[in-house]
Design an enzyme around this catalytic site. Structure first.
Site, PDB file in Angstrom:
ATOM      1  N   GLU A  16      -5.253   8.580   3.768  1.00 51.30           N
ATOM      2  CA  GLU A  16      -5.625   7.165   3.634  1.00 51.30           C
ATOM      3  C   GLU A  16      -6.852   6.933   4.529  1.00 51.30           C
ATOM      4  OE1 GLU A  16      -3.026   4.191   5.199  1.00 51.30           O
ATOM      5  OE2 GLU A  16      -1.845   5.574   6.403  1.00 51.30           O
ATOM      6  N   GLU A  22     -15.750   4.969   5.365  1.00 52.93           N
ATOM      7  CA  GLU A  22     -15.198   5.541   6.596  1.00 52.93           C
ATOM      8  C   GLU A  22     -15.195   7.075   6.518  1.00 52.93           C
ATOM      9  OE1 GLU A  22     -11.569   3.468   7.658  1.00 52.93           O
ATOM     10  OE2 GLU A  22     -12.585   1.511   7.635  1.00 52.93           O
ATOM     11  N   LYS A  46       0.834  -1.200   0.000  1.00 52.86           N
ATOM     12  CA  LYS A  46       0.000   0.000   0.000  1.00 52.86           C
ATOM     13  C   LYS A  46       0.875   1.258   0.000  1.00 52.86           C
ATOM     14  CE  LYS A  46      -2.275   1.405   3.735  1.00 52.86           C
ATOM     15  NZ  LYS A  46      -3.329   1.531   4.768  1.00 52.86           N
ATOM     16  N   TYR A  47       1.879   1.287   0.869  1.00 54.27           N
ATOM     17  CA  TYR A  47       2.688   2.511   0.982  1.00 54.27           C
ATOM     18  C   TYR A  47       3.614   2.698  -0.208  1.00 54.27           C
ATOM     19  CZ  TYR A  47       0.465   2.868   5.446  1.00 54.27           C
ATOM     20  OH  TYR A  47      -0.496   2.975   6.419  1.00 54.27           O
TER      21      TYR A  47
END
Lengths: 693, 693
Positions: free
Chosen positions: A493, A502, A390-391
């Site tokens: 994120e 979210e 992801k990073y």
């Protein structure tokens, strides 16, 4: 003896392989023969003498009946032998939907007696014979009565794995329906018209006749199962033993079973091919299916006579071999089949480490995080920060944005202001600084974080790494921060499994006040996706709460035992920044799913949800199955249940409506099915499930 | 002013007649004009200025919007005027399923504002415009949100009464869909293909254009209602205002609405014919429908312009006539329509006394009696004994049996032994003695009764009537009585609404020990019947308990607001005496109902149950609708609910299975639907509902 050892993590039920046998009063011998000589782990054995029929029992003067000793004593095996090594096989002659009332009554009495006997023996499971004929209502009614008072025992309903493809069949084509070894007749639901019953002597069988039918349409044994299970209301102790035959339905049709509670797969020796050395083996399609079973904790059971002649083997002996002297060391005639199954088991690729780690999460419903309303715990940060992939994607996106923003000739003169909104314990700060270093751009970073506990760690990180000159830490909710300057790049994120769930849109709407008009948001957009799924296990887990709230809640879940019935489709898209004055984060989307034509009918328990995000230009990140970022583990899917599962007929589309609704203190989804028939609207006003602002 | 007075018992809502009007800021005038001059009881009036559109409202700097004064003050009427005389009419331009997002948003804001305003005014009901276009999901979602927070107000969804008959239509036939006066477009669900939109100027309208469609299939506005209500989960405050048009669908199709929560019928002036004297009148089919509405407490609302020119009337004025000077004593142009409706109301036959008595029981669910387990109360005996018709039938049956048993030549020599099992307070004893007197037969009567309280009264009856020589009273449960001699005739009245549901079979099996081998049982047999029904009110009443038990219980109920969807079919039959050794009182029956082809789709909420009993030879007694004994009131029907209502498509049969099951202490029914799709099996093991032995 288990099929193989794949490491300490392998606790799968599918390590154990069974063998189907007939009635034998000498149960201890039957067991030792099949376990010790044969190498099987358990037997699926008839419990009651097949000669016993309740209506033949004389009634005594009082009107009561003398129950004959229909089986040997329970003492012939120890309790642990019974429960670990014997699955009870219910007499296959029973037919609760016969037109013959005496047979129907006998069948019901026998079924209840045998189940009572199996419960007395504390067996773990009983195998129920496949329903016969065109109706299963009375059988299901009786099983449903039994289920109401059952101990922990599972009932495995034997279902032949048959779906004739209507495309490939002419009307009136003769279809010989293969019966199981004990001459069970196949279910005939959905046969729109039976022209005649005929007797066929199929070429693959030498001494058995089978019953065939002249049909005008098609049959699909899944529909039989579906009727039976709907009548029994998805009872958790009713499961399936799939009877695998020599020909297999299409892959789409087979896929449906992986959303169903299949506990065992019974493979007839007839279904095996013969390899060059005379050994039994399976077709490639069968192999793939069996591997699928292994991956879904489905136990294999070998059934039938040995039809492969091997040195040391014997053609006419099988699982209920009754040679009394075991010491003659004769090889068990079904051993070659077991050996082949064990070979297949051992040959499977080991699970990747990440999959092993996630084994315990499979099909386990979790409430989605509420990171805006609640503060995450250190453990949660710890887990997510480990997701290197992801990073790396974030770093790639930031690098590209920096290069676009600052031409090579101005790298020394210009400094980019980058704000990480929702910095947590700093992984995106690190990614941003690495991107700056990689591209040679000068960077000023603001790390904005609302969780004061994370800010503590963030300060420590900056001190340890010596980033004091580049990084300013801001302990504030991004929606309310009064920024001292405007940003070139806003990195966040905030995505959940369903993208916006979210509240990334609401947070970034608040944060874009301090983004320059030509500034960049990373991510720049994200889209949610759904697809209809069969998910019996999830349905039953939701149902176990016995309330409305749980049926109107979305769950984060590592989907495993589900059947994905159609490709996923996009639902809601959000783009950032969005400086339009008319903007609203409310959304409404109609979706229409068509199942592949060879799937057959299917049941939809709910919807699997995913997201895909464009971080910057061609750098994306997501979990939508067809485009998912490999080896990323930060997100499981989301699951939206349906209060009443929806049955879909072939050719009939599934129309679904999804809403995203925003109130003053919360955001929520509502959803419903319109076709084939309207469901209630789920989660009206967010009464059951919402995300707090 | 109510339509008429039919006596003090007439409390029906349908006495009140309303008129539909447009927006008028001068509400006091509007009201007095329509009530005083017009003679109407209430107005259905638009509440909001039709010029108001939320998207046209300027937003102020803070981002909030200034709500314009879209209506006059609430003070213009008193609270009781608002609530007694005004039904709020929601702006008919709203379209929540438009493709135009701005219109959709405006519509939602407007709908919520108007409902909020109507709630503020404490109106009893609001009329929602008919859904437009092919989808109603977003409209239903919004209404469903509103329903979650509604006070006592009803929402009447306007539904045009349209079902084009597919039999009578060619493919591609042009169907001009009549729109309501305010140009609402008809719903188009189930139009499988819309070829084109066209504009039509129908001959009956001079100055309005209507929107028509070229269709390839048929439309049925009931389906639109059904989708809407399923999405809103049968909410009790969502009801129907049927818009009656000049042509009517078939009688079977119309019948469906009587099982639905129809509160009002809006009749367009266009739908009236003109009689010889120039007055408005209705076609015979319309008259029959309106009478049906009156019988189901449905209020009539007159809508539209006057299209009948009468002396003193005026063609161009209508319900929202705005002449300020009411004193000109001008006649209200819609008065002739009201007068006609009032004439129809007054002309109705008065209700028979028995029906009046039963008014309060209509659609009221009662638990069936448990006369075996519980002792009946005096009040219950009192009610049942009044049913003269029933005892006349019994007397006829006993007379015939006596004549068959004793030839005329032996009337003096032979005495017949007749036992009344379950004698209660003696009505059957009286019937038996009267039969004996009528036929000149000698009779010895045993009156067996288990309820000691009834036995007290029985003794008193025998003493008062001087029957001591003929009647022996036995205080005992017939199943356990040790009779001193055997009977020629056994007479019982143990039947429930569903025949065997009060355990007549079990009681008579016990009693037949003391019946001679050639003896007679009165009744000699009985059969239960069921038929599928639409019964929204009963469904909601069952649902209001919010548990499984009430959905798996049969209820005694005076069925009124139900649609009987297919003729009833026999379920279980019991014959007495039954000396077979193999006998069982367990039963299993499969039933298959086909709806008349012109009904259209329908929803089944459950099954109405009845019985028919053969007392002796051709003397029968029963409540099965097609053969019911006239003027008998001892039994209402029984109702078996379905947990989830089942939708039936035209041409698709309904397959239902019913079981009667006997345990050691109780008897119960189980039931389920198999087609069109399987339901759960209801009441497994009698878990929810049973009759105690």
């Amino acid at each position: 003896m288990p099929l193989g050892e794949r490491g300490g993590w392998d606790k799968s039920e599918s390590r154990y392989c069974g063998v189907e046998t007939d009635f034998d009063n000498g149960m201890p011998h039957l067991l030792s023969y099949n376990l010790s000589t044969g190498g099987f782990d358990f037997v699926v054995a008839t419990l009651m003498d097949p000669a016993y029929r309740p209506s033949l029992v004389e009634r005594d003067a009082s009107g009561g009946s003398n129950v004959l000793p229909f089986a040997a004593s329970d003492l012939v095996l120890s309790p642990s032998q019974w429960s670990s090594h014997v699955v009870g096989k219910i007499s296959s002659w029973i037919d609760l939907d016969s037109e013959d009332e005496t047979l129907r009554m006998d069948s019901e009495i026998t079924l209840k007696q045998e189940i009572a006997w199996a419960m007395h023996l504390s067996l773990q499971a009983c195998l129920l014979p496949s329903p016969k004929g065109t109706s299963c209502a009375n059988y299901a009614r009786c099983v449903n009565q039994i289920l109401q008072g059952l101990n922990n025992m599972q009932l495995w309903l034997r279902i032949p794995l048959v779906k004739t493809d209507d495309d490939s069949m002419d009307s009136n084509q003769l279809v010989s329906l293969i019966t199981s070894p004990d001459a069970q007749i196949l279910p005939l639901k959905n046969v729109s018209y039976i022209s005649s019953w005929i007797l066929v002597f199929p070429p693959w069988s030498h001494h058995e006749y089978h019953i065939g039918l002249q049909l005008t349409y098609f049959i699909d044994s899944w529909e039989l199962w579906n009727s039976f299970r709907l009548l029994c209301e998805h009872h958790g102790q009713l499961s399936i033993a799939l009877n695998v035959l020599s020909s297999l339905p299409s892959a789409n049709s087979l896929g449906r079973w992986f959303g169903e509670p299949v506990r065992a797969a019974i493979i007839n020796t007839d279904s095996f091919l013969t390899n060059a050395r005379g050994h039994p083996c399976l077709s490639r399609r069968h192999q793939k299916l069996i591997t699928g079973f292994f991956n879904h904790s489905i136990q294999i059971v070998i059934s039938g006579q040995s039809v492969h002649s091997l040195p040391g083997g014997s053609l006419d002996s099988a699982a209920n071999h009754t040679v009394n002297n075991v010491d003659n060391a004769q090889r068990h005639p079904l051993r070659p089949y077991l050996d082949y199954v064990a070979y297949m088991y051992q040959r499977m690729d080991p699970l990747p480490e990440q999959e092993r780690f996630e084994l315990g999460y499979r099909d386990f419903l979790q409430s989605p995080l509420q990171p805006l309303m609640d503060n995450l715990e250190a453990q949660t940060y710890e887990t997510f920060e480990k997701d290197a992939v992801k990073y790396i994607q974030y770093q790639r996106a930031i690098s590209k944005a920096l290069q676009d923003r600052i031409p090579d000739e101005e790298v020394t003169s210009l400094t980019t202001v980058l704000m990480v909104v929702g910095a947590g314990r700093g992984p995106l700060v690190r990614a941003a600084l690495q991107a700056a270093e990689e591209t040679g751009r000068k960077l000023k970073v603001y790390a904005v974080e609302k969780n004061p506990n994370a800010v503590v760690t963030l300060h420590s990180l900056v001190r340890i790494e010596g980033w004091e000159n580049e990084v300013t830490i801001v302990s504030c909710d991004m929606r309310f921060w009064d920024a001292p300057e405007k940003a070139d790049i806003l990195v966040s994120e905030l995505l959940g499994s369903f993208g916006d769930n979210e509240l990334s849109p609401e947070c970034l709407d608040g944060a874009q006040r301090f983004l320059k008009e030509d500034g960049i948001s990373i991510p720049s957009s994200y889209t949610s996706f759904i697809q209809p799924v069969t998910a019996s296990k999830l349905h039953n887990d939701v149902k176990s709460h016995k309330d409305l709230v749980h049926f109107e809640t979305a769950y984060v879940v590592k989907l495993h035992s589900v059947a994905r019935l159609a490709p996923s489709q996009p639902v809601f898209t959000f783009t950032h920044p969005n400086f339009s004055t008319e903007k609203s984060n409310q959304r409404y989307k109609k979706l229409r799913f068509e199942l592949p034509s060879d799937t057959g009918s299917a049941i939809v328990h709910g919807f699997a949800g995913y997201f895909d995000a464009t971080l910057y230009k061609d750098v994306h990140l997501g979990i939508e199955p067809s485009t998912a970022t490999p080896n990323m583990f930060s997100w499981f899917a989301i699951y939206f249940p349906l209060r009443t599962p929806v049955c879909i007929q072939p050719g009939s589309p599934l129309e679904v409506h999804f809403w995203r609704y925003c109130g003053s203190t919360k955001v929520w989804y509502e959803w419903c099915v319109l076709s084939p028939s309207p469901s209630p609207i789920h989660n009206s006003n967010g009464r059951s499930y919402w995300v707090g602002l």
